[in-house]
Write an enzyme that holds these catalytic residues in place. Structure first.
Site, mmCIF file in Angstrom:
data_model
loop_
_atom_site.group_PDB
_atom_site.id
_atom_site.type_symbol
_atom_site.label_atom_id
_atom_site.label_comp_id
_atom_site.label_asym_id
_atom_site.label_seq_id
_atom_site.Cartn_x
_atom_site.Cartn_y
_atom_site.Cartn_z
ATOM 1 N N ASP A 5 -2.266 0.361 -2.269
ATOM 2 C CA ASP A 5 -1.663 -0.649 -1.392
ATOM 3 C C ASP A 5 -2.758 -1.277 -0.530
ATOM 4 O OD1 ASP A 5 0.848 0.202 -2.412
ATOM 5 O OD2 ASP A 5 0.783 1.884 -1.031
ATOM 6 N N SER A 52 -0.048 4.967 -5.623
ATOM 7 C CA SER A 52 0.206 3.561 -5.309
ATOM 8 C C SER A 52 -0.979 3.007 -4.529
ATOM 9 C CB SER A 52 1.495 3.416 -4.489
ATOM 10 O OG SER A 52 1.799 2.059 -4.258
ATOM 11 N N SER A 102 1.755 0.046 -6.928
ATOM 12 C CA SER A 102 0.799 -0.584 -6.008
ATOM 13 C C SER A 102 1.431 -1.792 -5.330
ATOM 14 C CB SER A 102 -0.496 -1.036 -6.696
ATOM 15 O OG SER A 102 -1.288 0.071 -7.066
#
Length: 388
Positions: free
Chosen positions: A301, A299, A261
Protein backbone atom coordinates in the site's frame (compact mmCIF):
# COMPACT_ATOMS: atom_id res chain seq x y z
CA UNK A 1 -7.85 -7.23 -27.89
CA UNK A 2 -9.18 -3.77 -27.05
CA UNK A 3 -6.27 -1.41 -27.65
CA UNK A 4 -8.05 1.86 -28.19
CA UNK A 5 -7.87 4.25 -25.22
CA UNK A 6 -10.93 4.61 -23.06
CA UNK A 7 -11.64 8.31 -23.36
CA UNK A 8 -13.18 10.33 -20.56
CA UNK A 9 -16.33 12.10 -21.80
CA UNK A 10 -18.39 14.30 -19.51
CA UNK A 11 -20.79 11.39 -19.00
CA UNK A 12 -18.05 9.18 -17.59
CA UNK A 13 -19.36 9.78 -14.10
CA UNK A 14 -22.64 8.02 -14.96
CA UNK A 15 -21.59 4.81 -13.16
CA UNK A 16 -23.13 4.59 -9.67
CA UNK A 17 -21.10 6.07 -6.86
CA UNK A 18 -21.23 5.73 -3.09
CA UNK A 19 -23.28 8.87 -2.57
CA UNK A 20 -25.88 7.56 -5.04
CA UNK A 21 -26.57 4.72 -2.59
CA UNK A 22 -26.83 7.12 0.35
CA UNK A 23 -23.41 6.43 1.87
CA UNK A 24 -22.70 9.43 4.12
CA UNK A 25 -19.38 11.25 3.93
CA UNK A 26 -18.08 14.34 5.66
CA UNK A 27 -16.53 17.24 3.81
CA UNK A 28 -17.42 19.16 0.66
CA UNK A 29 -16.54 17.45 -2.64
CA UNK A 30 -15.43 19.36 -5.69
CA UNK A 31 -17.41 19.70 -8.93
CA UNK A 32 -16.56 16.24 -10.27
CA UNK A 33 -15.73 14.52 -7.01
CA UNK A 34 -12.46 13.50 -8.64
CA UNK A 35 -8.72 14.09 -8.59
CA UNK A 36 -9.26 16.32 -11.63
CA UNK A 37 -10.92 18.89 -9.37
CA UNK A 38 -7.35 19.99 -8.64
CA UNK A 39 -6.76 22.51 -11.45
CA UNK A 40 -4.50 21.20 -14.19
CA UNK A 41 -4.64 17.52 -13.23
CA UNK A 42 -5.65 15.23 -16.10
CA UNK A 43 -6.42 11.49 -16.13
CA UNK A 44 -6.58 8.99 -18.97
CA UNK A 45 -6.91 5.24 -19.18
CA UNK A 46 -6.70 2.25 -21.47
CA UNK A 47 -8.77 -0.82 -20.61
CA UNK A 48 -7.78 -4.21 -22.04
CA UNK A 49 -10.43 -6.96 -22.01
CA UNK A 50 -10.20 -9.96 -24.32
CA UNK A 51 -10.78 -13.68 -24.36
CA UNK A 52 -11.57 -16.39 -21.84
CA UNK A 53 -9.72 -19.29 -20.25
CA UNK A 54 -6.13 -19.27 -19.06
CA UNK A 55 -5.14 -16.44 -21.42
CA UNK A 56 -7.98 -14.10 -20.52
CA UNK A 57 -6.91 -10.45 -20.51
CA UNK A 58 -8.40 -8.22 -17.80
CA UNK A 59 -6.01 -5.33 -17.22
CA UNK A 60 -5.04 -1.83 -18.34
CA UNK A 61 -3.22 1.42 -17.60
CA UNK A 62 -4.28 4.57 -15.75
CA UNK A 63 -2.22 7.72 -16.38
CA UNK A 64 -2.14 10.99 -14.45
CA UNK A 65 -0.65 14.26 -15.71
CA UNK A 66 -0.10 16.46 -12.63
CA UNK A 67 0.04 19.69 -14.69
CA UNK A 68 -1.53 18.50 -17.93
CA UNK A 69 0.35 18.02 -21.19
CA UNK A 70 1.89 21.46 -21.13
CA UNK A 71 3.29 20.98 -17.65
CA UNK A 72 5.44 17.90 -18.18
CA UNK A 73 8.83 18.68 -16.66
CA UNK A 74 7.47 21.47 -14.43
CA UNK A 75 8.23 20.08 -11.00
CA UNK A 76 5.62 19.59 -8.29
CA UNK A 77 6.55 19.32 -4.64
CA UNK A 78 6.00 15.66 -3.84
CA UNK A 79 6.54 12.83 -1.37
CA UNK A 80 5.90 9.09 -1.08
CA UNK A 81 4.80 7.05 1.93
CA UNK A 82 4.92 3.26 2.00
CA UNK A 83 2.35 1.94 4.47
CA UNK A 84 3.39 -1.61 3.55
CA UNK A 85 6.21 -2.17 1.11
CA UNK A 86 5.00 -5.31 -0.67
CA UNK A 87 4.62 -3.31 -3.87
CA UNK A 88 6.36 -1.03 -6.33
CA UNK A 89 6.40 2.65 -7.24
CA UNK A 90 9.27 3.43 -9.58
CA UNK A 91 10.97 6.81 -9.35
CA UNK A 92 10.55 6.95 -5.60
CA UNK A 93 14.28 7.34 -4.86
CA UNK A 94 14.42 10.57 -6.84
CA UNK A 95 11.24 11.91 -5.25
CA UNK A 96 12.76 11.18 -1.84
CA UNK A 97 16.00 12.91 -2.84
CA UNK A 98 14.68 16.00 -4.61
CA UNK A 99 11.21 16.34 -3.09
CA UNK A 100 9.78 16.81 -6.56
CA UNK A 101 7.70 15.04 -9.22
CA UNK A 102 8.32 16.13 -12.83
CA UNK A 103 6.87 13.33 -14.97
CA UNK A 104 3.49 11.65 -15.46
CA UNK A 105 2.26 8.98 -13.05
CA UNK A 106 1.02 5.64 -14.36
CA UNK A 107 -0.66 2.72 -12.56
CA UNK A 108 -0.99 -0.78 -13.96
CA UNK A 109 -0.64 -4.52 -13.30
CA UNK A 110 2.27 -5.78 -11.19
CA UNK A 111 4.00 -7.57 -14.08
CA UNK A 112 3.50 -4.72 -16.56
CA UNK A 113 5.59 -2.09 -14.79
CA UNK A 114 8.48 -2.38 -17.24
CA UNK A 115 6.31 -2.01 -20.34
CA UNK A 116 4.47 0.98 -18.90
CA UNK A 117 7.75 2.56 -17.78
CA UNK A 118 9.03 2.32 -21.36
CA UNK A 119 5.76 3.73 -22.69
CA UNK A 120 5.93 6.76 -20.42
CA UNK A 121 9.50 7.43 -21.56
CA UNK A 122 8.49 7.20 -25.21
CA UNK A 123 5.52 9.52 -24.67
CA UNK A 124 7.63 12.15 -22.87
CA UNK A 125 10.29 11.96 -25.58
CA UNK A 126 7.56 12.65 -28.13
CA UNK A 127 5.72 15.41 -26.28
CA UNK A 128 8.50 17.07 -24.25
CA UNK A 129 11.83 16.26 -25.95
CA UNK A 130 13.59 18.97 -23.97
CA UNK A 131 12.72 17.07 -20.79
CA UNK A 132 13.71 13.70 -22.22
CA UNK A 133 17.06 15.12 -23.36
CA UNK A 134 18.35 15.16 -19.76
CA UNK A 135 17.07 12.11 -17.86
CA UNK A 136 13.77 10.46 -17.08
CA UNK A 137 12.69 8.52 -14.00
CA UNK A 138 9.01 7.71 -14.65
CA UNK A 139 6.70 7.03 -11.73
CA UNK A 140 4.84 3.75 -12.27
CA UNK A 141 2.81 2.03 -9.56
CA UNK A 142 1.27 -1.43 -9.61
CA UNK A 143 -1.20 -3.79 -7.97
CA UNK A 144 -1.64 -7.53 -8.62
CA UNK A 145 -4.47 -8.63 -10.93
CA UNK A 146 -3.44 -12.26 -11.45
CA UNK A 147 -6.72 -13.76 -10.19
CA UNK A 148 -8.69 -12.41 -13.16
CA UNK A 149 -5.88 -11.63 -15.61
CA UNK A 150 -3.18 -13.64 -17.42
CA UNK A 151 -0.59 -11.59 -15.57
CA UNK A 152 2.46 -13.28 -17.10
CA UNK A 153 1.21 -13.05 -20.67
CA UNK A 154 2.86 -9.74 -21.59
CA UNK A 155 -0.44 -8.24 -22.75
CA UNK A 156 0.33 -4.67 -21.61
CA UNK A 157 2.70 -2.99 -24.04
CA UNK A 158 4.42 0.42 -24.07
CA UNK A 159 1.93 1.79 -26.59
CA UNK A 160 -0.89 1.22 -24.09
CA UNK A 161 0.79 3.58 -21.64
CA UNK A 162 1.23 6.11 -24.45
CA UNK A 163 -2.44 5.78 -25.38
CA UNK A 164 -3.51 6.32 -21.77
CA UNK A 165 -1.46 9.51 -21.63
CA UNK A 166 -2.85 10.66 -24.98
CA UNK A 167 -6.37 10.14 -23.59
CA UNK A 168 -5.75 12.19 -20.44
CA UNK A 169 -8.19 15.03 -19.84
CA UNK A 170 -9.87 16.93 -17.05
CA UNK A 171 -13.46 16.49 -15.89
CA UNK A 172 -15.21 13.33 -14.74
CA UNK A 173 -13.08 10.23 -14.24
CA UNK A 174 -14.47 6.73 -14.97
CA UNK A 175 -14.38 4.29 -12.07
CA UNK A 176 -14.58 0.59 -11.37
CA UNK A 177 -13.40 -1.89 -14.04
CA UNK A 178 -11.31 0.58 -16.01
CA UNK A 179 -7.67 1.35 -16.70
CA UNK A 180 -5.18 -0.16 -14.31
CA UNK A 181 -8.07 -1.14 -12.06
CA UNK A 182 -9.71 -3.41 -14.65
CA UNK A 183 -8.75 -6.74 -13.07
CA UNK A 184 -8.45 -5.68 -9.43
CA UNK A 185 -10.31 -6.97 -6.36
CA UNK A 186 -11.05 -5.22 -3.08
CA UNK A 187 -12.31 -6.78 0.17
CA UNK A 188 -13.11 -9.99 -1.70
CA UNK A 189 -15.36 -8.12 -4.13
CA UNK A 190 -14.60 -6.63 -7.55
CA UNK A 191 -12.46 -3.55 -7.00
CA UNK A 192 -10.68 -1.20 -9.37
CA UNK A 193 -10.34 2.54 -9.87
CA UNK A 194 -11.96 5.10 -7.59
CA UNK A 195 -11.58 8.83 -7.12
CA UNK A 196 -12.86 11.64 -4.91
CA UNK A 197 -12.09 15.22 -3.88
CA UNK A 198 -12.60 17.85 -1.22
CA UNK A 199 -12.78 21.64 -1.25
CA UNK A 200 -10.83 22.99 1.71
CA UNK A 201 -11.26 26.57 2.94
CA UNK A 202 -8.24 27.88 4.83
CA UNK A 203 -8.49 31.54 5.77
CA UNK A 204 -9.47 33.50 2.67
CA UNK A 205 -8.29 30.75 0.31
CA UNK A 206 -10.08 27.67 -1.01
CA UNK A 207 -7.90 24.73 -1.97
CA UNK A 208 -8.71 21.44 -3.67
CA UNK A 209 -7.59 18.00 -2.53
CA UNK A 210 -8.16 15.17 -4.98
CA UNK A 211 -7.29 11.49 -4.80
CA UNK A 212 -7.27 8.50 -7.13
CA UNK A 213 -7.05 4.98 -5.72
CA UNK A 214 -6.33 1.70 -7.48
CA UNK A 215 -8.14 -0.48 -4.94
CA UNK A 216 -6.93 -4.07 -4.73
CA UNK A 217 -6.70 -4.70 -0.99
CA UNK A 218 -8.59 -5.98 2.05
CA UNK A 219 -10.14 -9.26 3.20
CA UNK A 220 -13.88 -9.91 2.81
CA UNK A 221 -14.49 -10.12 6.54
CA UNK A 222 -12.90 -6.69 7.11
CA UNK A 223 -15.26 -4.56 5.04
CA UNK A 224 -17.45 -2.33 7.14
CA UNK A 225 -19.35 0.94 6.88
CA UNK A 226 -19.14 3.15 9.97
CA UNK A 227 -18.86 0.06 12.19
CA UNK A 228 -21.55 -1.96 10.39
CA UNK A 229 -20.03 -5.14 9.01
CA UNK A 230 -20.89 -5.66 5.35
CA UNK A 231 -18.32 -8.13 4.07
CA UNK A 232 -18.69 -10.85 6.68
CA UNK A 233 -22.44 -11.16 6.11
CA UNK A 234 -22.50 -10.70 2.34
CA UNK A 235 -24.46 -13.17 0.25
CA UNK A 236 -22.05 -12.69 -2.68
CA UNK A 237 -19.78 -15.65 -3.48
CA UNK A 238 -16.19 -15.38 -2.33
CA UNK A 239 -14.31 -17.82 -4.52
CA UNK A 240 -11.08 -15.83 -4.51
CA UNK A 241 -10.63 -16.39 -0.76
CA UNK A 242 -12.25 -19.82 -0.37
CA UNK A 243 -11.11 -21.86 -3.39
CA UNK A 244 -7.70 -23.45 -4.04
CA UNK A 245 -6.97 -21.58 -7.27
CA UNK A 246 -3.42 -20.32 -6.70
CA UNK A 247 -0.68 -22.46 -8.24
CA UNK A 248 2.74 -22.61 -6.59
CA UNK A 249 5.38 -25.29 -7.14
CA UNK A 250 2.85 -27.43 -8.97
CA UNK A 251 0.37 -27.38 -6.09
CA UNK A 252 -2.97 -25.61 -5.79
CA UNK A 253 -3.58 -23.57 -2.66
CA UNK A 254 -5.64 -20.67 -1.39
CA UNK A 255 -4.56 -17.10 -1.63
CA UNK A 256 -4.18 -15.16 1.58
CA UNK A 257 -7.27 -13.01 2.32
CA UNK A 258 -6.29 -9.35 2.15
CA UNK A 259 -3.44 -9.90 -0.29
CA UNK A 260 -3.40 -7.41 -3.13
CA UNK A 261 -2.24 -3.80 -2.81
CA UNK A 262 -3.36 -0.19 -3.14
CA UNK A 263 -1.84 2.74 -4.96
CA UNK A 264 -3.13 6.08 -3.67
CA UNK A 265 -2.34 9.31 -5.54
CA UNK A 266 -3.10 12.53 -3.65
CA UNK A 267 -3.08 15.91 -5.40
CA UNK A 268 -3.63 19.43 -4.10
CA UNK A 269 -3.21 22.99 -5.28
CA UNK A 270 -2.36 24.16 -1.77
CA UNK A 271 1.20 25.54 -1.68
CA UNK A 272 3.15 22.89 0.21
CA UNK A 273 6.73 21.91 0.90
CA UNK A 274 7.82 18.34 0.11
CA UNK A 275 7.73 17.58 3.84
CA UNK A 276 4.13 18.76 3.98
CA UNK A 277 3.30 16.54 1.00
CA UNK A 278 4.78 13.70 3.04
CA UNK A 279 2.35 14.55 5.83
CA UNK A 280 -0.54 14.24 3.37
CA UNK A 281 0.81 10.93 2.07
CA UNK A 282 1.02 9.53 5.61
CA UNK A 283 -2.72 10.16 6.04
CA UNK A 284 -3.61 7.99 3.06
CA UNK A 285 -3.62 4.75 5.09
CA UNK A 286 -6.08 6.30 7.55
CA UNK A 287 -8.50 6.72 4.66
CA UNK A 288 -8.02 3.10 3.59
CA UNK A 289 -8.60 1.90 7.15
CA UNK A 290 -11.98 3.60 7.47
CA UNK A 291 -13.54 0.80 5.41
CA UNK A 292 -11.96 -1.83 7.62
CA UNK A 293 -8.55 -2.93 6.34
CA UNK A 294 -5.72 -3.56 8.79
CA UNK A 295 -3.14 -3.54 5.99
CA UNK A 296 -1.98 -7.14 5.61
CA UNK A 297 1.60 -8.22 5.02
CA UNK A 298 0.83 -9.34 1.44
CA UNK A 299 -0.70 -5.99 0.48
CA UNK A 300 1.66 -3.31 -0.84
CA UNK A 301 0.00 0.00 0.00
CA UNK A 302 1.88 3.02 -1.35
CA UNK A 303 0.85 6.69 -1.26
CA UNK A 304 2.10 9.50 -3.52
CA UNK A 305 1.19 13.12 -2.72
CA UNK A 306 2.01 16.20 -4.77
CA UNK A 307 1.25 19.93 -4.87
CA UNK A 308 0.67 21.77 -8.11
CA UNK A 309 1.41 25.17 -6.55
CA UNK A 310 4.69 27.05 -7.12
CA UNK A 311 5.01 26.32 -10.82
CA UNK A 312 8.57 26.84 -12.03
CA UNK A 313 10.21 26.10 -8.69
CA UNK A 314 11.93 22.97 -7.36
CA UNK A 315 13.61 22.37 -10.71
CA UNK A 316 16.64 20.07 -11.04
CA UNK A 317 17.95 21.11 -14.44
CA UNK A 318 21.56 20.87 -15.51
CA UNK A 319 23.08 24.34 -14.99
CA UNK A 320 24.48 26.36 -17.85
CA UNK A 321 26.63 29.49 -17.82
CA UNK A 322 23.80 31.79 -16.76
CA UNK A 323 23.98 33.54 -13.38
CA UNK A 324 22.58 31.65 -10.40
CA UNK A 325 18.90 32.50 -9.86
CA UNK A 326 17.36 31.73 -6.50
CA UNK A 327 13.85 30.27 -6.33
CA UNK A 328 11.07 31.52 -4.10
CA UNK A 329 8.25 29.42 -2.72
CA UNK A 330 4.88 30.43 -1.34
CA UNK A 331 3.97 27.91 1.36
CA UNK A 332 1.10 27.25 3.71
CA UNK A 333 2.24 27.46 7.35
CA UNK A 334 2.49 24.10 9.07
CA UNK A 335 0.02 25.30 11.68
CA UNK A 336 -2.67 25.63 8.99
CA UNK A 337 -2.29 22.19 7.40
CA UNK A 338 -4.79 20.18 9.48
CA UNK A 339 -7.82 20.77 7.20
CA UNK A 340 -5.83 19.30 4.30
CA UNK A 341 -4.96 16.22 6.35
CA UNK A 342 -8.62 15.71 7.18
CA UNK A 343 -9.56 16.14 3.53
CA UNK A 344 -7.10 13.44 2.48
CA UNK A 345 -8.56 10.91 4.90
CA UNK A 346 -12.12 11.71 3.82
CA UNK A 347 -11.37 11.63 0.10
CA UNK A 348 -9.38 8.38 0.20
CA UNK A 349 -12.20 6.69 2.10
CA UNK A 350 -14.79 7.87 -0.43
CA UNK A 351 -12.61 6.90 -3.39
CA UNK A 352 -12.42 3.31 -2.11
CA UNK A 353 -16.21 3.11 -1.80
CA UNK A 354 -16.60 4.64 -5.26
CA UNK A 355 -14.33 1.94 -6.70
CA UNK A 356 -16.33 -0.81 -4.99
CA UNK A 357 -19.73 0.53 -6.02
CA UNK A 358 -18.81 1.38 -9.61
CA UNK A 359 -17.24 -2.04 -10.18
CA UNK A 360 -19.25 -4.76 -11.93
CA UNK A 361 -19.14 -8.56 -11.82
CA UNK A 362 -16.20 -9.93 -13.78
CA UNK A 363 -15.25 -13.40 -14.98
CA UNK A 364 -11.63 -13.68 -16.00
CA UNK A 365 -8.69 -16.05 -16.23
CA UNK A 366 -9.59 -19.76 -16.03
CA UNK A 367 -13.18 -18.85 -15.20
CA UNK A 368 -12.29 -17.08 -11.98
CA UNK A 369 -15.21 -14.94 -10.85
CA UNK A 370 -15.18 -11.72 -8.83
CA UNK A 371 -18.60 -10.40 -7.76
CA UNK A 372 -19.47 -6.76 -7.44
CA UNK A 373 -20.38 -5.56 -3.96
CA UNK A 374 -24.20 -5.97 -3.88
CA UNK A 375 -25.75 -2.52 -3.83
CA UNK A 376 -28.73 -3.73 -1.80
CA UNK A 377 -26.35 -4.73 1.00
CA UNK A 378 -24.86 -1.24 1.02
CA UNK A 379 -28.33 0.33 1.10
CA UNK A 380 -29.28 -1.95 4.01
CA UNK A 381 -26.21 -0.80 5.95
CA UNK A 382 -27.05 2.83 5.19
CA UNK A 383 -30.57 2.25 6.52
CA UNK A 384 -29.16 0.77 9.74
CA UNK A 385 -26.95 3.83 10.12
CA UNK A 386 -29.90 6.15 9.69
CA UNK A 387 -31.84 4.23 12.34
CA UNK A 388 -29.18 4.64 15.02
Amino acid sequence: MTTEPVLLPASAGAAPRARDLGVPFRGQPGRHGAITDVPGVEVGCVTLIEGEGERAVRTGVTAILPRGRGGVGDACAAAVHSFNGNGELTGRSWIDEAGALTLPVAITSSHAVGAVHSGVEAWVARHAPEVAAEWMLPVVGETWDGYLHDINGGHVRPEHAEAALDAATGGAVPEGNVGGGTGMNCYGFKGGTGTSSRVVPIGDERYAVGVLVQANFGAREELELAGIRIGAGSAAPNRMETEDWLRRDGERLRSRPGAGSAIVVIATDAPLLPGQCAALARRGPLGLARSGTAGGHFSGDIMLAFSTANSGALASRLPGEEPVAHERLRILPWGRIDPLLTAVVQAVDEAVWNALIAAEDMTGRSGHFSPALPHEEVRAAVARLAAR
